[in-house]
Scaffold this motif. Sequence first.
Motif, PDB file in Angstrom:
ATOM      1  N   HIS A 181      14.297 -11.236  38.989  1.00  0.00           N
ATOM      2  CA  HIS A 181      13.654 -12.330  39.713  1.00  0.00           C
ATOM      3  C   HIS A 181      13.108 -13.329  38.697  1.00  0.00           C
ATOM      4  CE1 HIS A 181      11.475 -14.316  43.002  1.00  0.00           C
ATOM      5  NE2 HIS A 181      10.475 -14.450  42.146  1.00  0.00           N
ATOM      6  N   ASP A 190      10.202  -4.894  36.078  1.00  0.00           N
ATOM      7  CA  ASP A 190      10.106  -4.779  37.529  1.00  0.00           C
ATOM      8  C   ASP A 190       9.791  -3.356  38.003  1.00  0.00           C
ATOM      9  OD1 ASP A 190      10.075  -5.855  40.094  1.00  0.00           O
ATOM     10  OD2 ASP A 190      12.164  -5.308  40.444  1.00  0.00           O
ATOM     11  N   PRO A 198       8.146 -10.176  44.264  1.00  0.00           N
ATOM     12  CA  PRO A 198       8.716  -8.898  44.738  1.00  0.00           C
ATOM     13  C   PRO A 198       8.624  -7.821  43.675  1.00  0.00           C
ATOM     14  CG  PRO A 198      10.462 -10.466  44.221  1.00  0.00           C
ATOM     15  CD  PRO A 198       9.178 -11.220  44.111  1.00  0.00           C
ATOM     16  N   ARG A 215      10.888  -4.496  43.060  1.00  0.00           N
ATOM     17  CA  ARG A 215      12.044  -3.764  43.574  1.00  0.00           C
ATOM     18  C   ARG A 215      12.312  -2.451  42.836  1.00  0.00           C
ATOM     19  NH1 ARG A 215      15.484  -6.338  46.865  1.00  0.00           N
ATOM     20  NH2 ARG A 215      15.813  -4.176  47.510  1.00  0.00           N
ATOM     21  N   LYS A 250      17.439   0.042  45.819  1.00  0.00           N
ATOM     22  CA  LYS A 250      17.749  -0.432  47.159  1.00  0.00           C
ATOM     23  C   LYS A 250      16.846   0.215  48.209  1.00  0.00           C
ATOM     24  CE  LYS A 250      22.605  -1.672  46.450  1.00  0.00           C
ATOM     25  NZ  LYS A 250      24.007  -1.414  46.865  1.00  0.00           N
ATOM     26  N   THR A 297      13.686  -0.049  48.174  1.00  0.00           N
ATOM     27  CA  THR A 297      12.497  -0.885  48.302  1.00  0.00           C
ATOM     28  C   THR A 297      12.753  -2.029  49.276  1.00  0.00           C
ATOM     29  OG1 THR A 297      13.210  -2.144  46.368  1.00  0.00           O
ATOM     30  CG2 THR A 297      11.671  -0.336  45.992  1.00  0.00           C
ATOM     31  N   ASP A 298      11.678  -2.607  49.770  1.00  0.00           N
ATOM     32  CA  ASP A 298      11.739  -3.680  50.765  1.00  0.00           C
ATOM     33  C   ASP A 298      11.923  -5.025  50.067  1.00  0.00           C
ATOM     34  OD1 ASP A 298      11.389  -5.511  52.784  1.00  0.00           O
ATOM     35  OD2 ASP A 298       9.376  -4.846  53.350  1.00  0.00           O
ATOM     36  N   PRO A 299      13.033  -5.736  50.309  1.00  0.00           N
ATOM     37  CA  PRO A 299      13.244  -7.023  49.651  1.00  0.00           C
ATOM     38  C   PRO A 299      12.248  -8.093  50.081  1.00  0.00           C
ATOM     39  CG  PRO A 299      14.948  -6.639  51.293  1.00  0.00           C
ATOM     40  CD  PRO A 299      14.181  -5.365  51.155  1.00  0.00           C
ATOM     41  N   GLU A 324      16.856   2.387  38.173  1.00  0.00           N
ATOM     42  CA  GLU A 324      16.041   2.770  39.325  1.00  0.00           C
ATOM     43  C   GLU A 324      14.860   3.636  38.900  1.00  0.00           C
ATOM     44  OE1 GLU A 324      17.039   3.738  43.966  1.00  0.00           O
ATOM     45  OE2 GLU A 324      18.455   4.363  42.421  1.00  0.00           O
ATOM     46  N   LEU A 345      20.871  -1.733  42.505  1.00  0.00           N
ATOM     47  CA  LEU A 345      20.336  -3.008  42.992  1.00  0.00           C
ATOM     48  C   LEU A 345      20.785  -4.187  42.142  1.00  0.00           C
ATOM     49  CD1 LEU A 345      18.335  -4.387  45.019  1.00  0.00           C
ATOM     50  CD2 LEU A 345      16.618  -4.176  43.202  1.00  0.00           C
ATOM     51  N   THR A 346      20.699  -4.060  40.813  1.00  0.00           N
ATOM     52  CA  THR A 346      20.892  -5.227  39.938  1.00  0.00           C
ATOM     53  C   THR A 346      22.156  -5.182  39.104  1.00  0.00           C
ATOM     54  OG1 THR A 346      19.526  -4.184  38.212  1.00  0.00           O
ATOM     55  CG2 THR A 346      18.411  -5.652  39.763  1.00  0.00           C
TER      56      THR A 346
END
Length: 463
Positions: free
Chosen positions: A47, A82, A90, A92, A96, A98-100, A129, A140-141
């Motif tokens: 982010h 993060d 956010p 994270r 995945k 976690t709540d976006p 993760e 996720l990334t």
Amino acid sequence: MSRDIAMMSATDLIRSFAAGTLSPVEATEAALAAIDAHNGKLNAFVHVDAEGALAAAKASEQRWRDGRPTGLIDGVPTTIKDLADVKALPTRRGSKTTDPEYRAPEDAPFVARLRDHGAVFLGKTTTPEIGWKGVTDSPLTGVTRNPWNPEKTPGGSSGGAAVSAATGMGALHQGTDGGGSIRIPAAYTGIYGIKPTFGRVPQYPASAMGTVSHVGPMTRTVADAALMLTVMSGPHISDWYTAPDDGRDFRQISGKSVRGMRIAYCPDLGFAQVDPDIAELVAAAVRRFAELGAYIEEVDLELSGSAETFRIHWFTGAANAYRALGPDQRELLDPGLAEVCLEGLEITLPDYQDAIREREKLGFEINRLLDRYDLLLTPAMPTAAFDAGLEVPPGSGMRRWTEWTPFSYPFNLTQHPAASVPCGFTRDGMPAGLQIVAAKYREDKVFSGSAAYETICPFKMPT
């Protein structure tokens, strides 16, 4: 010109702000330009908050004009890994599960301290993760890549922070280290990173990995790491493990000298297999310490038993995080993390209690060694960076990341301060790192050794 500004140290930026030759807005714009130039290829950020960063930089610029900087790092472009909360951004955790839509209601304690001292937050850097492994990729990334060779890993789990530091995407970068996650990527990307003594920097919420997890700085210079740690350190009511305030200002690096220091050198901790290129570079670095006036003595340590002790501590921490997830969330996990969690669930209470006793013995052994010596030197990593997107080096026959990180996790178990200092390049042009360890709460000695060596082996940027 923008690249030159982006690669300036935090200490030089502060001097320039004070002199009026550069503004925080210019520094932030240069860092954001570096993100635009590099992040698409290297994937270091999950982010980027360009709007928020520029607003903070403009406020800082006005404070400098008024002669009222708010703290030690007012206007310095900074990143946060993060795994930690930054208010209104956010969180994270590379997951995945976690709540976006979630936005942190408040800063983590060390983030609040950085903010109070005027840091300009550029955004959140990538992590595997929940920071579970020694490389940086996640469902996720995707895959984060090494700036010296994008086909290689930058290491992890603070890989995004390391890549950002190496490429000028900010001056100050925060990492976490539960088994080497600051020192592994520092070594693999040729930057400086220090894992301070456990409890030196408060953590809230607490890490799933418990008392092996540390928070620390990752930078291009030793002085910047000392500055950042000075800001982040100190007890906090949210973390009952934090150490009492001893009033240390890490910017005072004991004259940057190792003359007269007694330094122990252990090339393998009694069990590590080190690539010849790395062994040669580290041995040469140790000789430079002798040239700088230190007394060097090679010592024998036998720490092979620490591997199983660490596995039990780490895997049970992962299992504890797993227990909090629902069935649908568990399906979204990185498959390697899910395997580790399930293995952790099989560890018995007697096994864990035995691991605690073995950890105590290890801590005593290192305490005793560092009562006789000012510093301990080892390789930071036994290899250079390997192929990106893999948990273990290809063709190694290894199964888990803990098998190729023998020099890092023992000092998470013992909680001693330990840093990775860049010490040259392999024949393939990849960075190598020297690890510097000191007695608990003696980060000043780590910084002194690091700064002395940095004078003869400064950071070099990727071309």
